[in-house]
Write a protein that holds these residues in place. Structure first.
Motif, PDB file in Angstrom:
ATOM      1  N   GLY A 239      -9.759   8.948  -4.012  1.00  0.00           N
ATOM      2  CA  GLY A 239     -10.118   9.677  -2.814  1.00  0.00           C
ATOM      3  C   GLY A 239      -8.916  10.247  -2.084  1.00  0.00           C
ATOM      4  O   GLY A 239      -7.760  10.127  -2.519  1.00  0.00           O
ATOM      5  N   LYS A 240      -9.198  10.857  -0.933  1.00  0.00           N
ATOM      6  CA  LYS A 240      -8.169  11.563  -0.153  1.00  0.00           C
ATOM      7  C   LYS A 240      -7.051  10.640   0.295  1.00  0.00           C
ATOM      8  O   LYS A 240      -5.890  11.028   0.324  1.00  0.00           O
ATOM      9  N   ASP A 241      -7.392   9.436   0.655  1.00  0.00           N
ATOM     10  CA  ASP A 241      -6.391   8.482   1.168  1.00  0.00           C
ATOM     11  C   ASP A 241      -6.036   7.426   0.117  1.00  0.00           C
ATOM     12  O   ASP A 241      -5.784   6.263   0.449  1.00  0.00           O
ATOM     13  N   ALA A 242      -5.991   7.837  -1.144  1.00  0.00           N
ATOM     14  CA  ALA A 242      -5.741   6.896  -2.245  1.00  0.00           C
ATOM     15  C   ALA A 242      -4.374   6.233  -2.102  1.00  0.00           C
ATOM     16  O   ALA A 242      -3.388   6.862  -1.688  1.00  0.00           O
ATOM     17  N   VAL A 243      -4.316   4.948  -2.440  1.00  0.00           N
ATOM     18  CA  VAL A 243      -3.068   4.189  -2.379  1.00  0.00           C
ATOM     19  C   VAL A 243      -2.905   3.373  -3.657  1.00  0.00           C
ATOM     20  O   VAL A 243      -3.876   3.060  -4.347  1.00  0.00           O
ATOM     21  N   CYS A 244      -1.661   3.047  -3.961  1.00  0.00           N
ATOM     22  CA  CYS A 244      -1.332   2.122  -5.045  1.00  0.00           C
ATOM     23  C   CYS A 244      -0.922   0.790  -4.431  1.00  0.00           C
ATOM     24  O   CYS A 244      -0.226   0.763  -3.417  1.00  0.00           O
ATOM     25  N   LYS A 245      -1.331  -0.287  -5.066  1.00  0.00           N
ATOM     26  CA  LYS A 245      -0.988  -1.615  -4.577  1.00  0.00           C
ATOM     27  C   LYS A 245      -0.498  -2.473  -5.732  1.00  0.00           C
ATOM     28  O   LYS A 245      -0.945  -2.314  -6.867  1.00  0.00           O
ATOM     29  N   THR A 246       0.414  -3.376  -5.424  1.00  0.00           N
ATOM     30  CA  THR A 246       0.827  -4.370  -6.400  1.00  0.00           C
ATOM     31  C   THR A 246       1.099  -5.668  -5.653  1.00  0.00           C
ATOM     32  O   THR A 246       0.939  -5.735  -4.442  1.00  0.00           O
ATOM     33  N   HIS A 247       1.491  -6.687  -6.379  1.00  0.00           N
ATOM     34  CA  HIS A 247       1.738  -7.983  -5.755  1.00  0.00           C
ATOM     35  C   HIS A 247       3.230  -8.165  -5.504  1.00  0.00           C
ATOM     36  O   HIS A 247       4.070  -7.545  -6.166  1.00  0.00           O
TER      37      HIS A 247
ATOM     38  N   SER B  58       0.844  -1.191   0.000  1.00  0.00           N
ATOM     39  CA  SER B  58       0.000   0.000   0.000  1.00  0.00           C
ATOM     40  C   SER B  58       0.880   1.243   0.000  1.00  0.00           C
ATOM     41  O   SER B  58       1.404   1.647   1.033  1.00  0.00           O
ATOM     42  N   VAL B  59       1.039   1.862  -1.163  1.00  0.00           N
ATOM     43  CA  VAL B  59       1.867   3.063  -1.297  1.00  0.00           C
ATOM     44  C   VAL B  59       0.946   4.272  -1.434  1.00  0.00           C
ATOM     45  O   VAL B  59       0.182   4.360  -2.405  1.00  0.00           O
TER      46      VAL B  59
END
Length: 724
Positions: free
Chosen positions: A345-353, A311-312
């Motif tokens: 949204g305000k707390d948006a995150v990027c995810k990968t495996h 979760s970045v």
């Protein structure tokens, strides 16, 4: 390109079937995707399959080609390698030859135009045209998203034939390419297999005697149900005579072992001969494509690969002054390749495996840029994580979201002095946050490392070096290393006086922390001197209502309390609490600290009812803000037990103290002075009502004190007071 001039196929010619792969007799699952293709072809002539490299798009296209032939025995089926211009044009040449389009064998024949004209004729009949690995946007549309890339000379999209009875199936890693080639129709997203499909695929590739259901479930989950990874693992297991458990053991041994396993080349008759048939190498093609066409997206991918992939925060990835359009386009490129997902949204995150992150690291290693991007991650985090005097309670959730990334980034090693100094800056910032959350041991480690770096690279009187000395002093204070803390904080006071001046706010901060240390050491007269110096200095420089001035006011209250000046302490506690509630809010941690100290003052002066009312609010606030096991709540629970005992509720007091004892034994161990202090409180509680309980407690105290050398709990803990 006149369709009227295109010759029809001779009626006697057998249908052409140009799929270069045999059908997989063990093709599993994917029925939903195959049905979706059929459904789409009812209303649109071109359908795209989009998904991560190795997800099984080509395997689905092969199976669909054979199903199509089974259903339409008179139809033509063509396969085009669409990964690069040479393969694309070779495929068209083979189609022109097999269909015997007039002029196909002439030296200057334009196979692209011949196939387009020939298949665009309705007289050719029904056909399926498969474009496999259509990943490069510039190949089809003559432009690239990267500003520095030159346009390609041909736009191959114009040569994709179409007719009334045609069906075009496209496989692509890039969802955007698929959407454009299918006439702006949304591609079918090919996702990972279901757990049941994954298990079935793995079982089909293995010898039954080596099968273990539980290990198989663990393996397919760890491989994210990715078909290529599962097939590759099965081949490695078979070729090396391993069990699934042994393969798992290597996969879990560490990222380097996992990278080696997932880089093993797999011969697969249902993939292109020149295609890299390993997870790492398959994704390298995607990374290379992105690097070529979308350099900003490649930068984002590089940063994500060296941060905690779970979760970045999106705000970490934005460049200063970067336009929203530019950033979203770059992020969209990575999502189009299914390499990461991004929330909104305000707390948006990027995810990968994990596998994608490891592949990204291997890609950076091969390019010689891994350490560079690790350094960029440190710089990015150091810029984002507020340092001394800038952290705000309201932003704790933001800092907490960065903690996993700081933990990872601060584990990297650097030779570059500038990056080392950025790491030291980040260590100070993170250690201050950890201290505010009661994670003192973590903070202490970062403080030691920060000081080591700065002492090796900066002068002894450099402001940054003194900052590290100051922060280390704070951490030592919190960890109970009081003599070392006092020594460090005296160095910080002297260093800041010399470098910044006697009245500088940072000098006053060091005086304030030194005061707390002196209180803990029971040097009350010296503590009163430094407390008044910090309080008066802050009033003069920062003003009466500055938050730091209120910190010093709160500390001066504690000094008065400890010295027995109770009337003066009570008035000052009440004033400090009122001002903190007005300025920073009733539920701010600093306000709760003052409320705790005031409640303890009320207990010490015999106002049990007032103390009880106030302490109830303290406990509720601490549980909400700091959690159920922090240092502050341990102190407040201990005071609560004293109040209950004073009101005759021995059972309730016992329950509270045993809760504190359990927390301290868990967090600090059985021989820690704070743990022994709680045992002493239990012994005192039962000394008259339950002599046997008191006797057992005393025996335990004696045994544990022998092991810890007779150390005492801190003076402020014994007094039930908290500091900020």
């Amino acid at each position: 390109m006149s369709r009227a001039s295109s010759p029809a196929r001779p009626a006697a010619r057998a249908p052409v079937f140009m799929v270069p792969f045999n059908r997989d007799p063990n093709f599993l699952g994917r029925s939903t995707t195959l049905d979706a293709i059929d459904e789409r072809f009812k209303t649109q002539p071109a359908v795209a399959l989009a998904g991560l490299g190795g997800i099984g798009k080509t395997q689905i296209a092969i199976e669909y080609a054979y199903l199509y032939r089974d259903r339409h025995s008179d139809a033509q089926v063509f396969w085009v390698y669409a990964s690069d211009p040479v393969r694309f044009e070779e495929s068209y040449h083979h189609i022109a030859r097999r269909m015997a389009f007039p002029g196909w064998d002439e030296p200057d024949a334009d196979s692209l135009q011949l196939v387009y004209d020939g298949l665009s004729s309705d007289e050719v009949g029904k056909w399926l045209f498969i474009l496999d690995n259509a990943d490069d946007e510039s190949l089809f549309h003559g432009r690239r998203t990267g500003a520095s890339s030159a346009p390609s000379t041909k736009t191959y999209a114009r040569y994709i034939p179409k007719s009334q009875q045609s069906s075009v199936l496209i496989t692509t890693r890039d969802r955007r390419v698929g959407e454009r080639l299918s006439g702006r129709q949304r591609p079918i997203d090919v996702s990972v297999m279901t757990p049941a499909e994954s298990i079935e695929l793995l079982r089909s590739k293995m010898v039954e005697e080596d099968w273990d259901e539980d290990d198989a479930m663990k393996l397919v989950a760890e491989l994210n149900h990715l078909p290529l990874a599962i097939t590759q693992a099965a081949a490695f297991i078979s070729e090396n005579c391993l069990t699934v458990a042994e393969y798992l053991e290597t996969l879990f041994a560490g990222d380097e072992d996992a990278k080696e396993l997932l880089s093993e080349h797999l011969e697969d008759p249902r993939r292109e001969i020149d295609t890299e048939n390993s997870v790492m190498r398959t994704w390298k093609l995607s990374f290379d494509q992105i690097s070529k066409n979308a350099p900003r997206a490649a930068d984002i991918l590089s940063i994500v690969a060296v941060l905690d992939y779970h979760s970045v925060p999106v705000y970490l990835l934005r460049k200063e002054k970067e336009t929203e359009t530019g950033f979203r386009t770059a992020l969209g490129a990575l999502q189009a390749f299914s390499l990461l997902t991004a929330t909104r949204g305000k707390d948006a995150v990027c995810k990968t495996h994990r596998l994608v992150a490891m592949a990204g690291q291997r890609w950076l290693e091969a390019r010689g840029t891994l350490n560079h991007w690790q350094g960029e991650a440190v710089k990015l985090l150091a810029a984002a994580f507020p340092g001394p005097g800038k952290q705000k309670y309201a932003e704790w959730p933001l800092y907490e979201a960065m903690v996993p990334h700081t933990t990872l980034a601060l584990g990297y090693e650097f030779e570059d002095a500038d990056v080392q100094l950025e790491a030291a800056r980040l260590m100070v910032a993170v250690s201050l946050y950890h201290m505010s959350r009661g994670r003192y041991e973590k903070a202490l480690d970062y403080c030691h490392r920060s000081l080591e770096i700065r002492q090796s690279l900066l002068p002894a009187d450099d402001v940054m070096t003194i900052d590290s000395i100051q922060t280390l002093g704070e951490a030592l204070l919190h960890c109970g290393e009081l003599n070392q803390a006092a020594a460090m904080l005296r160095r910080a006071v002297a260093g800041r006086e010399k470098t910044l001046g006697a009245e500088h706010p940072d000098t006053m901060e060091s005086c304030s922390d030194l005061t707390i240390t002196l209180l803990e050491l029971d040097d009350l007269d010296a503590a009163e001197v430094t407390a008044l110096r910090a309080l008066n200095g802050r009033k003069g420089v920062l003003g009466e209502d500055d938050p730091d001035t209120l910190v010093s006011l709160n500390i001066h209250c504690m000094v008065l309390h400890r010295k027995g000046k109770l009337e003066e302490a009570g008035a000052q506690y009440a004033e400090t609490l009122r001002r903190r509630e007005e300025m920073i809010g009733e539920e701010h941690p600093d306000t709760i600290i003052t409320r705790n100290n005031y409640s303890r003052y009320l207990y010490d002066t015999g106002d049990l009812e007032g103390a009880r009312t106030m302490l109830d609010r303290v406990l509720a606030g601490e549980a909400k803000v700091l959690g159920s096991e922090g240092y502050d709540i341990q102190v407040s629970l201990s005071t609560s037990a004293l109040l209950q005992a004073a009101r005759g509720d021995i059972a309730g007091a016992d329950q509270q103290l045993r809760k504190v004892l359990k927390i301290r034994e868990k967090l600090l161990g059985g021989t820690h002075p704070s743990t022994i202090f709680t045992l002493q409180m239990l012994a005192d509680l039962h000394s008259s009502s339950s002599p046997d309980v008191a006797q057992r407690s005393h025996r335990m105290i004696c045994e544990r004190e022998k092991k810890n050398g007779g150390q005492k709990a801190s003076a402020l803990l014994r007094a039930g007071l908290l500091f900020d």
